[in-house]
Design an enzyme around this catalytic site. Sequence first.
Site, PDB file in Angstrom:
ATOM      1  N   LYS A  13       0.820  -1.207   0.000  1.00 18.46           N
ATOM      2  CA  LYS A  13       0.000   0.000   0.000  1.00 18.46           C
ATOM      3  C   LYS A  13       0.863   1.270   0.000  1.00 18.46           C
ATOM      4  O   LYS A  13       0.619   2.183  -0.772  1.00 18.46           O
ATOM      5  CB  LYS A  13      -0.933   0.032   1.231  1.00 18.46           C
ATOM      6  N   ARG A  88      -9.216   0.778   9.421  1.00 13.03           N
ATOM      7  CA  ARG A  88      -8.673  -0.535   9.766  1.00 13.03           C
ATOM      8  C   ARG A  88      -9.645  -1.357  10.611  1.00 13.03           C
ATOM      9  O   ARG A  88      -9.340  -2.489  10.955  1.00 13.03           O
ATOM     10  CB  ARG A  88      -7.389  -0.321  10.560  1.00 13.03           C
ATOM     11  N   ARG A 127      12.203  -5.605   4.671  1.00 11.29           N
ATOM     12  CA  ARG A 127      12.132  -4.247   4.104  1.00 11.29           C
ATOM     13  C   ARG A 127      12.825  -3.198   4.962  1.00 11.29           C
ATOM     14  O   ARG A 127      12.929  -3.334   6.184  1.00 11.29           O
ATOM     15  CB  ARG A 127      10.680  -3.862   3.819  1.00 11.29           C
ATOM     16  N   ARG A 161      11.695  -0.466  10.490  1.00 12.20           N
ATOM     17  CA  ARG A 161      10.652  -0.213  11.479  1.00 12.20           C
ATOM     18  C   ARG A 161      10.773  -1.183  12.645  1.00 12.20           C
ATOM     19  O   ARG A 161      11.034  -2.371  12.448  1.00 12.20           O
ATOM     20  CB  ARG A 161       9.275  -0.363  10.827  1.00 12.20           C
ATOM     21  N   ARG A 172       0.454  -8.545  13.926  1.00 15.74           N
ATOM     22  CA  ARG A 172      -0.183  -7.577  13.016  1.00 15.74           C
ATOM     23  C   ARG A 172      -1.084  -8.303  12.023  1.00 15.74           C
ATOM     24  O   ARG A 172      -2.139  -7.801  11.636  1.00 15.74           O
ATOM     25  CB  ARG A 172       0.881  -6.750  12.283  1.00 15.74           C
TER      26      ARG A 172
HETATM   27  P1  AMP Z   1       1.180   0.583   9.332  1.00 13.69           P
HETATM   28  O1  AMP Z   1       2.287   1.543   9.096  1.00 13.69           O
HETATM   29  O2  AMP Z   1      -0.058   0.948   8.546  1.00 13.69           O
HETATM   30  O3  AMP Z   1       1.584  -0.853   9.136  1.00 13.69           O
HETATM   31  O4  AMP Z   1       0.762   0.737  10.869  1.00 13.69           O
HETATM   32  C1  AMP Z   1       1.680   0.438  11.902  1.00 13.69           C
HETATM   33  C2  AMP Z   1       0.940   0.282  13.214  1.00 13.69           C
HETATM   34  O5  AMP Z   1       0.274   1.510  13.545  1.00 13.69           O
HETATM   35  C3  AMP Z   1      -0.183  -0.749  13.225  1.00 13.69           C
HETATM   36  O6  AMP Z   1       0.305  -2.060  13.469  1.00 13.69           O
HETATM   37  C4  AMP Z   1      -1.060  -0.235  14.360  1.00 13.69           C
HETATM   38  O7  AMP Z   1      -0.501  -0.510  15.623  1.00 13.69           O
HETATM   39  C5  AMP Z   1      -1.001   1.272  14.155  1.00 13.69           C
HETATM   40  N1  AMP Z   1      -2.032   1.761  13.218  1.00 13.69           N
HETATM   41  C6  AMP Z   1      -1.842   2.316  11.986  1.00 13.69           C
HETATM   42  N2  AMP Z   1      -2.997   2.669  11.422  1.00 13.69           N
HETATM   43  C7  AMP Z   1      -3.963   2.323  12.312  1.00 13.69           C
HETATM   44  C8  AMP Z   1      -5.390   2.405  12.313  1.00 13.69           C
HETATM   45  N3  AMP Z   1      -6.054   2.924  11.256  1.00 13.69           N
HETATM   46  N4  AMP Z   1      -6.052   1.951  13.391  1.00 13.69           N
HETATM   47  C9  AMP Z   1      -5.406   1.431  14.458  1.00 13.69           C
HETATM   48  N5  AMP Z   1      -4.073   1.305  14.527  1.00 13.69           N
HETATM   49  C10 AMP Z   1      -3.347   1.744  13.460  1.00 13.69           C
END
Ligand code: AMP
Length: 214
Positions: A13, A88, A127, A161, A172
């Site tokens: 994404k 989400r 990554r 990360r 996750r």
């Molecule tokens: P991402 O970068 O999208 O993989 O997000 C990393 C982490 O941020 C996720 O594993 C969640 O802990 C938190 N996170 C990101 N977006 C959301 C969301 N829309 N709702 C809840 N937690 C989120």
Amino acid sequence: MKLILLGAPGAGKGTQAKRLEEAYGIVQLSTGDMLRAEVASGSEIGQELKSVMEAGNLVTDELIISMIASRVEQGDCKKGYILDGFPRTTAQAKALDAMLEEKGQKLDEVIEMKVDEDVLIGRITGRYTCAKCGQGYHDEFQKPLKEGVCDKCGGIEFARRADDNEETVRSRLVSYREQTAPIASHYDAKGMLKSVDGMADIDVVTEQLKEILG
Ligand code: AMP
């Protein structure tokens, strides 16, 4: 243009959102990036977020919804935006519907990037990004042309990360399966859901997205 990119962690994404930003002059709104910036700021709330994120859990709907509501009001969102990592949960999807309706706006597209779950762990744990410009790389699939030097900006420092380790990735994926995957049905029921093959080559996926977006 307002669109949502749906898909599991590691589906691509963020990579595709960055390409669409350039192609369409719209902004990527990554809730994950916003939360990481809050963590990096060292604030009290950032400390709390850090532990939730490193456990691979989702942060509260309330916080995310208010974060997005104020972000879309900023001037750079006028031409449109790509929601990456939001919504989400079903509650977030419903809050987004209500927010758009209140503004008399609507989503143009909701596109799911489909990827087999067994490739996701390898994609995520390998990554990393350039610490200077954010260009993404992968230990196996996308190395810089010159080892240790960013192709895009010449930077020599890279970052991974904290939540891209195997244990956190597994949590996750559980959060994704249980809380996020069901929202595809939310948009499907509205006749809005389209999908692309996220297993294809990065450039092919971009082409598929552009075909949908026109
Ligand atoms: P991402 O970068 O999208 O993989 O997000 C990393 C982490 O941020 C996720 O594993 C969640 O802990 C938190 N996170 C990101 N977006 C959301 C969301 N829309 N709702 C809840 N937690 C989120």
